[in-house]
Design a protein around this motif. Structure first.
Motif, PDB file in Angstrom:
ATOM      1  N   ALA A  64      47.848   6.760  58.081  1.00  0.00           N
ATOM      2  CA  ALA A  64      46.968   7.837  58.557  1.00  0.00           C
ATOM      3  C   ALA A  64      47.285   9.151  57.844  1.00  0.00           C
ATOM      4  N   LEU A  65      48.567   9.442  57.674  1.00  0.00           N
ATOM      5  CA  LEU A  65      48.953  10.658  56.938  1.00  0.00           C
ATOM      6  C   LEU A  65      48.478  10.596  55.489  1.00  0.00           C
ATOM      7  N   ASP A  66      48.659   9.448  54.854  1.00  0.00           N
ATOM      8  CA  ASP A  66      48.207   9.275  53.466  1.00  0.00           C
ATOM      9  C   ASP A  66      46.699   9.440  53.356  1.00  0.00           C
ATOM     10  N   GLU A  67      45.975   8.885  54.330  1.00  0.00           N
ATOM     11  CA  GLU A  67      44.510   8.991  54.292  1.00  0.00           C
ATOM     12  C   GLU A  67      44.070  10.434  54.497  1.00  0.00           C
ATOM     13  N   GLY A  68      44.772  11.156  55.333  1.00  0.00           N
ATOM     14  CA  GLY A  68      44.463  12.584  55.510  1.00  0.00           C
ATOM     15  C   GLY A  68      44.632  13.349  54.207  1.00  0.00           C
ATOM     16  N   ALA A  69      45.681  13.038  53.471  1.00  0.00           N
ATOM     17  CA  ALA A  69      45.915  13.692  52.183  1.00  0.00           C
ATOM     18  C   ALA A  69      44.811  13.333  51.191  1.00  0.00           C
ATOM     19  N   ARG A  70      44.398  12.077  51.190  1.00  0.00           N
ATOM     20  CA  ARG A  70      43.303  11.657  50.291  1.00  0.00           C
ATOM     21  C   ARG A  70      42.002  12.368  50.666  1.00  0.00           C
ATOM     22  N   ALA A  71      41.745  12.502  51.958  1.00  0.00           N
ATOM     23  CA  ALA A  71      40.529  13.191  52.411  1.00  0.00           C
ATOM     24  C   ALA A  71      40.538  14.657  51.978  1.00  0.00           C
ATOM     25  N   PHE A 109      31.372   9.599  46.698  1.00  0.00           N
ATOM     26  CA  PHE A 109      31.243   8.155  46.578  1.00  0.00           C
ATOM     27  C   PHE A 109      32.587   7.503  46.272  1.00  0.00           C
ATOM     28  N   ARG A 110      33.360   8.119  45.360  1.00  0.00           N
ATOM     29  CA  ARG A 110      34.688   7.577  45.021  1.00  0.00           C
ATOM     30  C   ARG A 110      35.578   7.526  46.260  1.00  0.00           C
ATOM     31  N   TYR A 111      35.542   8.601  47.051  1.00  0.00           N
ATOM     32  CA  TYR A 111      36.369   8.621  48.257  1.00  0.00           C
ATOM     33  C   TYR A 111      35.904   7.545  49.239  1.00  0.00           C
ATOM     34  N   ALA A 112      34.596   7.458  49.469  1.00  0.00           N
ATOM     35  CA  ALA A 112      34.066   6.490  50.433  1.00  0.00           C
ATOM     36  C   ALA A 112      34.383   5.058  50.008  1.00  0.00           C
ATOM     37  N   LEU A 113      34.193   4.765  48.744  1.00  0.00           N
ATOM     38  CA  LEU A 113      34.486   3.424  48.237  1.00  0.00           C
ATOM     39  C   LEU A 113      35.978   3.105  48.373  1.00  0.00           C
ATOM     40  N   GLY A 114      36.817   4.057  48.036  1.00  0.00           N
ATOM     41  CA  GLY A 114      38.256   3.874  48.189  1.00  0.00           C
ATOM     42  C   GLY A 114      38.650   3.683  49.643  1.00  0.00           C
ATOM     43  N   TRP A 115      38.010   4.449  50.542  1.00  0.00           N
ATOM     44  CA  TRP A 115      38.311   4.342  51.968  1.00  0.00           C
ATOM     45  C   TRP A 115      37.979   2.941  52.469  1.00  0.00           C
ATOM     46  N   TRP A 116      36.819   2.414  52.103  1.00  0.00           N
ATOM     47  CA  TRP A 116      36.451   1.066  52.536  1.00  0.00           C
ATOM     48  C   TRP A 116      37.447   0.033  52.032  1.00  0.00           C
TER      49      TRP A 116
END
Length: 143
Positions: A69-76, A97-104
């Motif tokens: 969750a912390l890592d995803e917050g940093a990516r966001a 799009f890059r973020y959304a695709l990576g998130w999925w």
């Protein structure tokens, strides 16, 4: 396999102990007090070991999920910065799009990992209960 063997052993133990309890009702002097006392202590020990195993696994899963969750917050935050700094609407859309695709992709990986960890936790929790039930069934068959 573990579950099926546990169910089979449990049925054998329940049948053997129930028979001994019925025999004790007809002949109180012949009651198997040692076996009756084992019923409580063995269950308590097996359940305590199962709870300990589950606790260790849950702690590790929680720690990993917290870090994810912390890592995803940093990516966001990084993606938001890229989107805000984009020079064109198309560049902003590409960053989003890059973020959304990576998130999925990360979410799918997390789901698979969590599923495997929960299966391992279940096995770890059932193992001491299984061990006790199988040992009891074996011991009671000899009596």
């Amino acid at each position: 396999m573990l579950g099926a063997e546990l169910l089979n052993a449990s049925a054998q133990v329940i049948a053997a102990r129930t028979g001994r309890m019925v025999q004790g009702l007809t002949d109180p002097a012949g009651q198997d007090l040692a076996e009756l006392s084992l019923m409580t202590t063995e269950k308590t020990e097996a359940l305590a070991a199962a709870a300990a195993a589950l606790s260790v696994r849950a702690g590790a899963v929680g720690e990993r999920l917290g870090q994810a969750a912390l890592d995803e917050g940093a990516r966001a935050m990084q993606a938001a910065t890229e989107i805000a700094c984009a020079l064109t609407p198309a560049a902003a859309a590409q960053a989003q799009f890059r973020y959304a695709l990576g998130w999925w992709s990360r979410a799918a990986g997390q789901t698979l990992t969590l599923s495997a960890e929960l299966t391992q936790a279940q096995t770890a929790a059932l193992t001491p209960i299984h061990k006790t039930a199988v040992a009891n069934a074996k011991r009671l068959r000899k009596r």
